[in-house]
Motif scaffolding. Structure first.
Motif, PDB file in Angstrom:
ATOM      1  N   LYS A   1     -52.805 -18.839 -10.574  1.00  0.00           N
ATOM      2  CA  LYS A   1     -52.007 -19.525 -11.603  1.00  0.00           C
ATOM      3  C   LYS A   1     -52.773 -20.682 -12.213  1.00  0.00           C
ATOM      4  CE  LYS A   1     -47.643 -21.958 -12.357  1.00  0.00           C
ATOM      5  NZ  LYS A   1     -46.405 -22.457 -11.712  1.00  0.00           N
TER       6      LYS A   1
ATOM      7  N   GLU B   1     -37.064  -9.701 -14.685  1.00  0.00           N
ATOM      8  CA  GLU B   1     -38.381  -9.642 -15.331  1.00  0.00           C
ATOM      9  C   GLU B   1     -38.585 -10.765 -16.350  1.00  0.00           C
ATOM     10  OE1 GLU B   1     -41.053  -6.654 -18.164  1.00  0.00           O
ATOM     11  OE2 GLU B   1     -39.011  -6.109 -17.586  1.00  0.00           O
ATOM     12  N   LYS B   2     -37.593 -11.013 -17.207  1.00  0.00           N
ATOM     13  CA  LYS B   2     -37.705 -12.036 -18.254  1.00  0.00           C
ATOM     14  C   LYS B   2     -37.021 -13.345 -17.872  1.00  0.00           C
ATOM     15  CE  LYS B   2     -39.603  -8.940 -20.980  1.00  0.00           C
ATOM     16  NZ  LYS B   2     -41.052  -8.993 -21.305  1.00  0.00           N
ATOM     17  N   ARG B   3     -36.467 -13.405 -16.687  1.00  0.00           N
ATOM     18  CA  ARG B   3     -35.670 -14.575 -16.303  1.00  0.00           C
ATOM     19  C   ARG B   3     -36.364 -15.487 -15.297  1.00  0.00           C
ATOM     20  NH1 ARG B   3     -32.273 -10.242 -17.148  1.00  0.00           N
ATOM     21  NH2 ARG B   3     -30.380 -10.659 -18.386  1.00  0.00           N
ATOM     22  N   VAL B   4     -37.355 -14.972 -14.604  1.00  0.00           N
ATOM     23  CA  VAL B   4     -38.037 -15.746 -13.569  1.00  0.00           C
ATOM     24  C   VAL B   4     -39.536 -15.645 -13.789  1.00  0.00           C
ATOM     25  CG1 VAL B   4     -38.424 -16.004 -11.087  1.00  0.00           C
ATOM     26  CG2 VAL B   4     -36.174 -15.324 -11.925  1.00  0.00           C
ATOM     27  N   SER B   5     -40.234 -16.740 -13.578  1.00  0.00           N
ATOM     28  CA  SER B   5     -41.689 -16.731 -13.696  1.00  0.00           C
ATOM     29  C   SER B   5     -42.299 -15.820 -12.635  1.00  0.00           C
ATOM     30  CB  SER B   5     -42.233 -18.153 -13.527  1.00  0.00           C
ATOM     31  OG  SER B   5     -43.623 -18.135 -13.287  1.00  0.00           O
ATOM     32  N   ALA B   6     -43.182 -14.922 -13.074  1.00  0.00           N
ATOM     33  CA  ALA B   6     -43.831 -14.011 -12.131  1.00  0.00           C
ATOM     34  C   ALA B   6     -44.651 -14.792 -11.108  1.00  0.00           C
ATOM     35  CB  ALA B   6     -44.710 -13.015 -12.881  1.00  0.00           C
ATOM     36  N   TYR B   7     -45.296 -15.857 -11.544  1.00  0.00           N
ATOM     37  CA  TYR B   7     -46.095 -16.647 -10.609  1.00  0.00           C
ATOM     38  C   TYR B   7     -45.220 -17.329  -9.560  1.00  0.00           C
ATOM     39  CZ  TYR B   7     -50.704 -16.121 -12.694  1.00  0.00           C
ATOM     40  OH  TYR B   7     -51.904 -15.609 -13.109  1.00  0.00           O
ATOM     41  N   ARG B   8     -44.023 -17.723  -9.935  1.00  0.00           N
ATOM     42  CA  ARG B   8     -43.120 -18.323  -8.943  1.00  0.00           C
ATOM     43  C   ARG B   8     -42.748 -17.300  -7.878  1.00  0.00           C
ATOM     44  NH1 ARG B   8     -38.210 -21.778 -11.183  1.00  0.00           N
ATOM     45  NH2 ARG B   8     -40.041 -22.983 -11.813  1.00  0.00           N
TER      46      ARG B   8
ATOM     47  N   LEU C   1     -48.311  -8.825 -13.726  1.00  0.00           N
ATOM     48  CA  LEU C   1     -49.309  -9.860 -14.036  1.00  0.00           C
ATOM     49  C   LEU C   1     -50.698  -9.260 -14.212  1.00  0.00           C
ATOM     50  CD1 LEU C   1     -48.341 -12.801 -11.629  1.00  0.00           C
ATOM     51  CD2 LEU C   1     -48.389 -12.875 -14.126  1.00  0.00           C
TER      52      LEU C   1
ATOM     53  N   PHE D   1     -43.858  -7.847  -9.509  1.00  0.00           N
ATOM     54  CA  PHE D   1     -44.238  -8.930 -10.420  1.00  0.00           C
ATOM     55  C   PHE D   1     -45.760  -9.086 -10.474  1.00  0.00           C
ATOM     56  CE2 PHE D   1     -39.823  -9.888  -9.824  1.00  0.00           C
ATOM     57  CZ  PHE D   1     -39.438 -10.484 -11.010  1.00  0.00           C
TER      58      PHE D   1
ATOM     59  N   THR E   1     -55.469 -19.452 -14.755  1.00  0.00           N
ATOM     60  CA  THR E   1     -55.070 -18.626 -15.901  1.00  0.00           C
ATOM     61  C   THR E   1     -54.945 -19.460 -17.175  1.00  0.00           C
ATOM     62  OG1 THR E   1     -53.858 -17.156 -14.423  1.00  0.00           O
ATOM     63  CG2 THR E   1     -53.360 -17.004 -16.755  1.00  0.00           C
TER      64      THR E   1
END
Length: 371
Positions: free
Chosen positions: A368, A255-262, A308, A304, A371
């Motif tokens: 993305k 959750e905090k380690r990877v971009s949700a958009y990625r 968002l 994810f 935003t």
């Protein structure tokens, strides 16, 4: 909004019941074809009617989510769905089953909108939605392991009895333990949802369409390819296990380690690649692992995307419309998948999945960028 343990449990049970199609579609379509004697197109049409009913209800209720009693709507919704599915267990005609599928879909869509609205207003929507995914995985293991055996032993009616029992459990737990959600005072005229929100909604809906279009026919494809029945059932059980141990726990960890958009950009690409394998490969050792992880991609990516939406749209309307954005794609998937496979063969499903995935990636990229 803080939730007690029993409140969380009620939301998780209701989520599993409301997301039944994500687990049950291949068994659902297969039973309608093999146990009821419907054509592939008819077998795809009945779940489509259920899902269209859910979409309609979700759209109507999501716009009013802040002015309704979540507990009351959820309890009544799942109770009506239970009655509709139990009634379906006594029928064999397409027309009556079609009506009951619509009624059940409307009822489930209304209840699930309240459930997702409550999850979206929790302290950590991403984490709670991921926990719901874990529970769905546990249910998938039990369902995919037990229901095909029940169908063999008791016939097609057993499937609808199982559906009805699940909805009844969700109705009871909602009545007893659904968390109290204070009605939120909102202006009578809320501003339209922003473009980034709409682009996310379109992208999720297209991913769901792909998932339903291919997943609905996994069991049928395995049979047509000549794979042993035991192997196909083992793939379905493995699918449940994969859904339990992989997508939701990994989504919590990342959750905090990877971009949700990625994640949402890559998700459709992986889904399309797996769809090609599932629909075109005729070698069991290659086909089986791809089929087993196919649904996990959807669960992981949507966790994810849900987070968002909860961040971007503070009114709660977008997350409450989650059933609509999931089920509009799922509603069209079985019907269009049935038409494509019946007229052009199963490889047409894979080709269509690649095209749809490309459009889904476009919408996520636009979200993305705006935003």
């Amino acid at each position: 909004m803080k939730l007690g343990i029993m409140g969380v449990a009620a939301l998780l049970v209701a989520h599993v019941a409301g997301m039944l199609d994500l687990v049950a579609l291949p068994v659902w379509v297969g039973a309608l074809r093999d146990r009821f004697g419907f054509s592939l197109q008819q077998a795809g049409a009945l779940p489509t009617l259920f899902l269209l009913g859910a979409v309609l209800a979700s759209v109507l209720f999501a716009a009013r989510v802040n002015r309704l009693s979540h507990k009351l709507v959820a309890t009544l919704g799942f109770a009506v769905a239970a009655a509709a599915f139990l009634a379906a267990s006594t029928q064999t005609g397409f027309g009556v089953l079609a009506v009951l599928h619509v009624v059940a879909g409307v009822a489930v869509g209304s209840g699930l909108s309240m459930v997702h609205g409550a999850i979206g207003r929790s302290q950590n929507p991403h984490r709670l939605f991921a926990m719901a995914g874990i529970c769905l995985g546990i249910f998938a293991v039990v369902f995919l392991g037990a229901v095909p055996q029940l169908l063999i032993a008791f016939g097609g009616a057993a499937m609808f009895v199982c559906f009805g029992a699940l909805m009844a459990v969700a109705a009871v737990t909602s009545l007893l333990f659904f968390p109290k959600t204070d009605l939120v005072e909102m202006p009578s005229q809320l501003p339209p949802l922003s473009r980034p929100v709409w682009f996310l909604i379109f992208g999720i809906s297209l991913m769901t369409f792909n998932q339903a279009m291919v997943f609905s026919f996994v069991e049928v494809i395995g049979g047509v390819r000549g794979f042993p029945v035991e192997s196909v059932l083992a793939v379905l059980i493995a699918m449940g296990l994969v859904n339990l141990v992989f997508p939701a726990p990994l989504a919590i960890f990342l959750e905090k380690r990877v971009s949700a958009y990625r994640v949402v950009l890559v998700g459709p690409m992986v889904q399309a690649a797996l769809a090609l394998v599932v629909t075109m490969v005729t070698v069991l050792p290659v086909w089986a692992p791809s089929a087993a992880v196919f649904v996990a991609v959807q669960i992981f990516t949507h966790t994810f995307a849900f987070g968002l939406l909860a961040r971007i749209d503070r009114t709660g309307r977008a997350v409450s419309a989650t059933p609509a954005m999931l089920m509009i794609g799922a509603a069209l998937g079985p019907f269009i998948g049935g038409a494509l496979s019946q007229n052009f063969g199963f490889p047409a499903l894979g080709i269509a999945a690649v095209v749809v995935a490309a459009v889904s990636c476009f919408f996520f990229a636009q979200s993305k960028a705006r935003t």
